[in-house]
Write a protein that holds these residues in place. Structure first.
Motif, PDB file in Angstrom:
ATOM      1  N   THR A 120     -16.110 -21.056  21.102  1.00  0.00           N
ATOM      2  CA  THR A 120     -17.607 -21.622  21.329  1.00  0.00           C
ATOM      3  C   THR A 120     -18.311 -20.534  22.097  1.00  0.00           C
ATOM      4  N   PHE A 121     -18.093 -19.400  22.005  1.00  0.00           N
ATOM      5  CA  PHE A 121     -18.780 -18.193  22.886  1.00  0.00           C
ATOM      6  C   PHE A 121     -20.324 -18.081  22.445  1.00  0.00           C
ATOM      7  N   HIS A 122     -20.648 -18.184  21.063  1.00  0.00           N
ATOM      8  CA  HIS A 122     -22.068 -17.843  20.777  1.00  0.00           C
ATOM      9  C   HIS A 122     -23.066 -18.907  20.664  1.00  0.00           C
ATOM     10  N   ASN A 123     -22.312 -20.035  20.151  1.00  0.00           N
ATOM     11  CA  ASN A 123     -23.304 -21.054  19.873  1.00  0.00           C
ATOM     12  C   ASN A 123     -22.631 -22.597  19.948  1.00  0.00           C
ATOM     13  N   GLY A 124     -21.605 -22.639  20.896  1.00  0.00           N
ATOM     14  CA  GLY A 124     -20.851 -23.807  21.125  1.00  0.00           C
ATOM     15  C   GLY A 124     -20.085 -24.215  19.931  1.00  0.00           C
ATOM     16  N   PRO A 125     -19.645 -25.458  20.029  1.00  0.00           N
ATOM     17  CA  PRO A 125     -20.163 -26.693  20.611  1.00  0.00           C
ATOM     18  C   PRO A 125     -19.659 -26.685  22.256  1.00  0.00           C
ATOM     19  N   LEU A 126     -20.271 -27.368  23.024  1.00  0.00           N
ATOM     20  CA  LEU A 126     -20.054 -27.453  24.444  1.00  0.00           C
ATOM     21  C   LEU A 126     -18.783 -28.279  24.675  1.00  0.00           C
ATOM     22  N   LEU A 141     -31.259 -34.299   6.868  1.00  0.00           N
ATOM     23  CA  LEU A 141     -29.929 -34.202   6.042  1.00  0.00           C
ATOM     24  C   LEU A 141     -29.404 -32.638   6.019  1.00  0.00           C
ATOM     25  N   PHE A 142     -30.239 -31.901   6.058  1.00  0.00           N
ATOM     26  CA  PHE A 142     -29.743 -30.468   6.001  1.00  0.00           C
ATOM     27  C   PHE A 142     -29.373 -29.893   7.098  1.00  0.00           C
ATOM     28  N   PHE A 143     -30.142 -30.287   8.097  1.00  0.00           N
ATOM     29  CA  PHE A 143     -29.713 -30.077   9.765  1.00  0.00           C
ATOM     30  C   PHE A 143     -28.548 -30.640   9.875  1.00  0.00           C
ATOM     31  N   TYR A 144     -27.935 -31.842   9.415  1.00  0.00           N
ATOM     32  CA  TYR A 144     -26.689 -32.272   9.689  1.00  0.00           C
ATOM     33  C   TYR A 144     -25.540 -31.506   8.712  1.00  0.00           C
ATOM     34  N   VAL A 145     -25.760 -30.946   7.680  1.00  0.00           N
ATOM     35  CA  VAL A 145     -24.921 -30.376   6.813  1.00  0.00           C
ATOM     36  C   VAL A 145     -24.700 -28.591   7.484  1.00  0.00           C
ATOM     37  N   LYS A 146     -25.969 -28.439   8.205  1.00  0.00           N
ATOM     38  CA  LYS A 146     -25.796 -26.970   8.804  1.00  0.00           C
ATOM     39  C   LYS A 146     -24.826 -27.255   9.721  1.00  0.00           C
ATOM     40  N   TYR A 147     -25.036 -28.053  10.731  1.00  0.00           N
ATOM     41  CA  TYR A 147     -23.960 -27.993  11.863  1.00  0.00           C
ATOM     42  C   TYR A 147     -22.756 -28.590  11.622  1.00  0.00           C
ATOM     43  N   LEU A 148     -22.509 -29.042  10.376  1.00  0.00           N
ATOM     44  CA  LEU A 148     -21.079 -29.202  10.080  1.00  0.00           C
ATOM     45  C   LEU A 148     -20.356 -27.941   9.881  1.00  0.00           C
ATOM     46  N   VAL A 149     -21.107 -26.941   9.407  1.00  0.00           N
ATOM     47  CA  VAL A 149     -20.607 -25.685   9.244  1.00  0.00           C
ATOM     48  C   VAL A 149     -20.679 -25.133  10.605  1.00  0.00           C
ATOM     49  N   LEU A 150     -21.758 -24.939  11.327  1.00  0.00           N
ATOM     50  CA  LEU A 150     -21.716 -24.127  12.535  1.00  0.00           C
ATOM     51  C   LEU A 150     -20.679 -24.622  13.520  1.00  0.00           C
ATOM     52  N   TYR A 151     -20.691 -25.932  13.675  1.00  0.00           N
ATOM     53  CA  TYR A 151     -19.796 -26.520  14.800  1.00  0.00           C
ATOM     54  C   TYR A 151     -18.264 -26.808  14.164  1.00  0.00           C
ATOM     55  N   GLY A 152     -18.186 -26.812  12.577  1.00  0.00           N
ATOM     56  CA  GLY A 152     -17.049 -27.098  12.039  1.00  0.00           C
ATOM     57  C   GLY A 152     -15.875 -25.768  12.273  1.00  0.00           C
ATOM     58  N   VAL A 153     -16.707 -24.599  12.248  1.00  0.00           N
ATOM     59  CA  VAL A 153     -15.700 -23.500  12.461  1.00  0.00           C
ATOM     60  C   VAL A 153     -15.189 -23.338  13.832  1.00  0.00           C
ATOM     61  N   PRO A 154     -15.834 -23.495  14.802  1.00  0.00           N
ATOM     62  CA  PRO A 154     -15.027 -23.525  16.161  1.00  0.00           C
ATOM     63  C   PRO A 154     -14.300 -24.553  16.236  1.00  0.00           C
TER      64      PRO A 154
END
Length: 297
Positions: free
Chosen positions: A162-168, A243-256
């Motif tokens: 969670t270091f660089h971009n979360g999630p909190l 919808l793109f914002f949603y898919v983007k955060y599935l990746v950015l939050y999905g990894v952590p």
């Protein structure tokens, strides 16, 4: 086919992920699984040391020192056990990011703007984590202070997924789950990892298709196409963007979130599909669940 270059956030994190961050996350996964298998009792400290080393490697000694200094100041102010003082401290530390002389000095530490932005993003997110720890310290009695030591603060602040971009993730949730010792099952963890990677890869492919074929952000950055579009077309563009914002955060939050699961922790729920929401009240509760829990706490 060239991609839409106008979504800075996606391009920025994908570039950093390919270069270094994914490799450092893989290193965290290795350290975590070995420590869970061999030294479960010392897992928080193994992950803390790895997180500090990864921070040093990526942000340099000066970037590491800034984050450590922020954590030390926050912990020192928390000793007064005044919530208002903690908030003032957090806001003051955050405001230093916008002091021109400080900005210029930090820029000189790095060769590129992207490296400076990484420090900026990381310090901003770490400020929320320092605030969460400090408030928990203020709210708990003397009998519980041993579980809110400076060492635990460092384990929380330097937790790498969670270091660089979360999630909190609130400190009370993190500490309770990190202290809980569970039997290690290699087969279960391997199945979680494989299924998680398949899901994230699918989301990433979908996001890349959208950014290569739809050019939503490029259209929004140019006035003439928007002025000539019908209301229905503008509505479709707005829906496509969220919808793109949603898919983007599935990746950015999905990894952590996957790494949190591999560490034996329960991550905040991933964003809920925006098409299922009818009000922004639900949006804030269901999209960034970790931030919502932080605000409620």
């Amino acid at each position: 086919m060239p991609q839409d270059p106008m979504d800075f956030e996606w391009s920025y994190w994908i570039e950093w992920g390919r270069e270094r961050i994914l490799w450092l996350l893989a290193g965290h996964l290795l350290v975590s699984q070995v420590s869970r298998l061999l030294v479960e009792k010392y897992k928080p400290w193994c992950l803390m040391v790895y997180g500090m080393a990864a921070c040093w490697l990526l942000l340099g000694i000066k970037g590491f020192a800034v984050i450590l200094l922020h954590a030390t100041i926050s912990f020192a102010v928390a000793q007064f056990q005044l919530s208002l003082l903690t908030w003032l401290c957090s806001l003051t530390l955050l405001s230093t990011l916008r002091i021109p002389a400080v900005e210029e000095a930090k820029r000189k530490w790095y060769d590129t703007e992207n490296e400076y932005y990484l420090l900026l993003f990381t310090v901003s997110v770490r400020c929320l984590f320092c605030t969460s720890f400090s408030l928990e310290y203020c709210w708990h009695g003397p009998a519980q202070k041993s579980s809110h030591s400076f060492l635990w603060m460092l384990a929380y602040v330097f937790y790498y997924p969670t270091f660089h971009n979360g999630p909190l993730m609130n400190f009370d949730e993190f500490s309770k789950q990190m202290r809980r010792q569970e039997a290690f099952c290699f087969k279960t963890n391997l199945s979680i990892l494989i299924m998680g990677i398949i899901r994230i890869f699918f989301w990433w492919c979908l996001a890349e298709l959208m950014i290569h074929l739809m050019y939503i952000h490029a259209l929004y950055s140019s006035a003439p196409p928007l002025e000539s579009a019908s209301y229905w077309a503008l509505g479709g563009l707005a829906l496509a963007q969220v919808l793109f914002f949603y898919v983007k955060y599935l990746v950015l939050y999905g990894v952590p979130a996957l790494l949190l699961q591999m560490d034996g922790l329960k991550p905040p729920a991933l964003p809920c599909c925006v098409s299922l929401m009818h009000s922004f009240t639900k949006m804030w509760r269901s999209f960034d669940v970790g931030l919502h829990r932080f605000l409620v706490r």
